[in-house]
Design a protein around this motif. Structure first.
Motif, PDB file in Angstrom:
ATOM      1  N   ASP A   1       0.753  -1.028  -0.162  1.00  0.00           N
ATOM      2  CA  ASP A   1       0.045   0.031  -0.042  1.00  0.00           C
ATOM      3  C   ASP A   1       0.741   1.008   0.069  1.00  0.00           C
ATOM      4  N   ARG A   2       2.117   0.969  -0.165  1.00  0.00           N
ATOM      5  CA  ARG A   2       3.113   2.257  -0.168  1.00  0.00           C
ATOM      6  C   ARG A   2       3.838   2.297  -1.710  1.00  0.00           C
ATOM      7  N   ALA A   3       4.622   3.415  -2.051  1.00  0.00           N
ATOM      8  CA  ALA A   3       5.203   3.501  -3.051  1.00  0.00           C
ATOM      9  C   ALA A   3       6.844   3.717  -2.826  1.00  0.00           C
ATOM     10  N   GLU A   4       7.676   3.160  -3.432  1.00  0.00           N
ATOM     11  CA  GLU A   4       9.018   3.438  -3.464  1.00  0.00           C
ATOM     12  C   GLU A   4       9.459   4.167  -4.445  1.00  0.00           C
ATOM     13  N   VAL A   5      10.657   4.628  -4.486  1.00  0.00           N
ATOM     14  CA  VAL A   5      11.414   5.508  -5.684  1.00  0.00           C
ATOM     15  C   VAL A   5      12.427   4.837  -5.985  1.00  0.00           C
ATOM     16  N   HIS A   6      12.543   4.231  -7.338  1.00  0.00           N
ATOM     17  CA  HIS A   6      13.935   3.664  -7.733  1.00  0.00           C
ATOM     18  C   HIS A   6      14.375   4.552  -8.913  1.00  0.00           C
ATOM     19  N   ALA A   7      15.683   4.064  -9.049  1.00  0.00           N
ATOM     20  CA  ALA A   7      16.544   4.788 -10.302  1.00  0.00           C
ATOM     21  C   ALA A   7      17.677   3.900 -10.317  1.00  0.00           C
TER      22      ALA A   7
ATOM     23  N   ARG B   1      25.790   7.979   5.296  1.00  0.00           N
ATOM     24  CA  ARG B   1      26.818   7.063   5.718  1.00  0.00           C
ATOM     25  C   ARG B   1      27.346   6.623   4.195  1.00  0.00           C
ATOM     26  N   TYR B   2      28.522   7.150   4.045  1.00  0.00           N
ATOM     27  CA  TYR B   2      29.520   6.731   2.867  1.00  0.00           C
ATOM     28  C   TYR B   2      30.101   5.563   3.157  1.00  0.00           C
ATOM     29  N   ALA B   3      29.613   4.443   2.436  1.00  0.00           N
ATOM     30  CA  ALA B   3      29.983   2.972   2.635  1.00  0.00           C
ATOM     31  C   ALA B   3      31.446   2.744   1.813  1.00  0.00           C
ATOM     32  N   SER B   4      31.336   3.425   0.510  1.00  0.00           N
ATOM     33  CA  SER B   4      32.461   3.274  -0.298  1.00  0.00           C
ATOM     34  C   SER B   4      32.162   4.291  -1.580  1.00  0.00           C
ATOM     35  N   LEU B   5      33.326   4.354  -2.250  1.00  0.00           N
ATOM     36  CA  LEU B   5      33.222   5.396  -3.442  1.00  0.00           C
ATOM     37  C   LEU B   5      31.920   5.188  -4.111  1.00  0.00           C
ATOM     38  N   THR B   6      31.204   6.320  -4.536  1.00  0.00           N
ATOM     39  CA  THR B   6      30.244   6.264  -5.539  1.00  0.00           C
ATOM     40  C   THR B   6      30.692   6.269  -6.933  1.00  0.00           C
ATOM     41  N   PRO B   7      31.057   5.493  -7.861  1.00  0.00           N
ATOM     42  CA  PRO B   7      31.948   5.679  -8.918  1.00  0.00           C
ATOM     43  C   PRO B   7      31.116   6.377  -9.906  1.00  0.00           C
ATOM     44  N   LEU B   8      32.068   7.152 -10.894  1.00  0.00           N
ATOM     45  CA  LEU B   8      31.418   7.861 -12.131  1.00  0.00           C
ATOM     46  C   LEU B   8      31.360   6.764 -13.274  1.00  0.00           C
ATOM     47  N   GLY B   9      30.491   6.809 -14.078  1.00  0.00           N
ATOM     48  CA  GLY B   9      30.670   6.151 -15.469  1.00  0.00           C
ATOM     49  C   GLY B   9      30.220   4.724 -15.379  1.00  0.00           C
ATOM     50  N   VAL B  10      29.508   4.378 -14.334  1.00  0.00           N
ATOM     51  CA  VAL B  10      28.873   3.199 -14.185  1.00  0.00           C
ATOM     52  C   VAL B  10      27.421   3.398 -13.777  1.00  0.00           C
ATOM     53  N   PRO B  11      26.735   2.387 -13.877  1.00  0.00           N
ATOM     54  CA  PRO B  11      25.296   2.164 -13.519  1.00  0.00           C
ATOM     55  C   PRO B  11      25.422   2.319 -11.805  1.00  0.00           C
ATOM     56  N   ILE B  12      24.560   3.335 -11.270  1.00  0.00           N
ATOM     57  CA  ILE B  12      24.406   3.220  -9.676  1.00  0.00           C
ATOM     58  C   ILE B  12      22.813   3.010  -9.648  1.00  0.00           C
ATOM     59  N   THR B  13      22.462   2.133  -8.786  1.00  0.00           N
ATOM     60  CA  THR B  13      20.898   2.006  -8.498  1.00  0.00           C
ATOM     61  C   THR B  13      20.675   2.667  -7.078  1.00  0.00           C
ATOM     62  N   MET B  14      19.397   3.309  -7.239  1.00  0.00           N
ATOM     63  CA  MET B  14      19.074   3.973  -6.128  1.00  0.00           C
ATOM     64  C   MET B  14      17.686   3.483  -5.750  1.00  0.00           C
ATOM     65  N   ARG B  15      17.470   3.468  -4.332  1.00  0.00           N
ATOM     66  CA  ARG B  15      16.270   2.981  -3.810  1.00  0.00           C
ATOM     67  C   ARG B  15      15.867   3.902  -2.661  1.00  0.00           C
ATOM     68  N   GLY B  16      14.505   4.450  -2.592  1.00  0.00           N
ATOM     69  CA  GLY B  16      14.180   5.167  -1.166  1.00  0.00           C
ATOM     70  C   GLY B  16      12.738   4.584  -1.072  1.00  0.00           C
ATOM     71  N   TRP B  17      12.613   4.718   0.622  1.00  0.00           N
ATOM     72  CA  TRP B  17      11.319   4.023   0.999  1.00  0.00           C
ATOM     73  C   TRP B  17      10.998   4.769   2.164  1.00  0.00           C
ATOM     74  N   VAL B  18       9.771   4.708   2.542  1.00  0.00           N
ATOM     75  CA  VAL B  18       9.209   5.194   3.832  1.00  0.00           C
ATOM     76  C   VAL B  18       9.215   4.133   4.981  1.00  0.00           C
ATOM     77  N   ASP B  19       9.816   4.337   5.914  1.00  0.00           N
ATOM     78  CA  ASP B  19       9.845   3.549   7.111  1.00  0.00           C
ATOM     79  C   ASP B  19       8.715   3.402   7.916  1.00  0.00           C
ATOM     80  N   ARG B  20       8.397   4.740   8.217  1.00  0.00           N
ATOM     81  CA  ARG B  20       7.219   5.064   9.052  1.00  0.00           C
ATOM     82  C   ARG B  20       6.689   6.446   9.501  1.00  0.00           C
ATOM     83  N   VAL B  21       5.620   6.813   9.704  1.00  0.00           N
ATOM     84  CA  VAL B  21       5.066   8.183   9.937  1.00  0.00           C
ATOM     85  C   VAL B  21       4.695   8.332  11.152  1.00  0.00           C
ATOM     86  N   GLU B  22       5.229   9.318  11.990  1.00  0.00           N
ATOM     87  CA  GLU B  22       4.890   9.728  13.400  1.00  0.00           C
ATOM     88  C   GLU B  22       4.366  11.213  13.474  1.00  0.00           C
TER      89      GLU B  22
END
Length: 219
Positions: free
Chosen positions: A114-120, A167-188
């Motif tokens: 019943d929710r929506a995520e945003v992907h790219a 939190r930067y876990a590792s280099l986000t490299p140039l020139g290669v596909p980066i997959t992104m995902r966002g979601w809602v955890d909760r609403v208070e």
């Protein structure tokens, strides 16, 4: 007849090419004059209104919101699926197809329960460079802000960014596909807690946690 986006795409191509070109010793007198002439023409077309990511005109935005964005979460999710997130925010500095500094990243709405995520999936170019071979950390943070903010919007819990932790876990490299995902955890109450990730293949590049504060209810 060209579309407005055609001009913006051409401007974006100039920006990207200029970033990696060796300019010393070249004579760009004619090109500089042409660019200034173009800027003069665009200045003459400037709209004098409050600056917004969604529209050049405040009245136009208010009308579209009244028509399309008042149907609750399902209505807003359906609208995002119909026009795309760039259709919501054509002047965004990250997803806006009518903003020449935007990459632009193609955010997509994905319905999960019943929710929506945003992907790219996006390949960052050298104009976004920070560390050698990598995307600038400030760009990563800015994209996360937009990713999580848009996730809130399509779930009808939009608000202003209250806090954003990266939190930067590792280099986000140039020139290669980066997959992104966002979601809602909760609403208070007025607070929406959202989370996002960047991956290069199986490698985690960065994570983000944001708290977005909704407007106060009129009394």
């Amino acid at each position: 007849m060209h579309e407005p986006r055609d001009l913006i795409d051409a401007m974006r191509r100039v920006n990207t090419a200029a970033r990696i070109a060796e300019l010393d010793g070249e004579d760009f007198t004619s090109e500089i004059q042409q660019l200034h002439a173009l800027a003069d023409r665009l200045d003459a077309l400037a709209v004098d209104d409050i600056r917004m990511q969604a529209s050049l005109w405040h009245d136009d935005l208010a009308e579209r919101m009244a028509e399309n964005l008042t149907a609750g979460p399902k209505g807003r999710i359906n609208r995002a699926l119909e026009v795309g997130i760039a259709g919501f925010f054509p002047y965004s500095p990250y997803v806006g197809t009518l903003n020449p500094i935007a990459p632009p990243i193609d955010f997509a709405t994905v319905v999960v329960g019943d929710r929506a995520e945003v992907h790219a999936t996006h390949t960052f170019e050298a104009i976004m460079n920070g560390p050698p071979g990598g995307v600038h950390g400030g760009v990563v943070a800015g994209v996360f802000d937009e990713l999580l903010g848009c996730t809130c919007v399509v779930n009808d819990v939009s608000g202003f960014t209250g806090t954003l932790s990266i939190r930067y876990a590792s280099l986000t490299p140039l020139g290669v596909p980066i997959t992104m995902r966002g979601w809602v955890d909760r609403v208070e109450g007025r607070k929406t807690f959202a989370t996002g990730t960047f991956h290069h293949g199986e490698t985690l590049c960065a994570t983000a946690e944001g708290i977005f504060i909704g407007p106060r209810t009129a009394t």
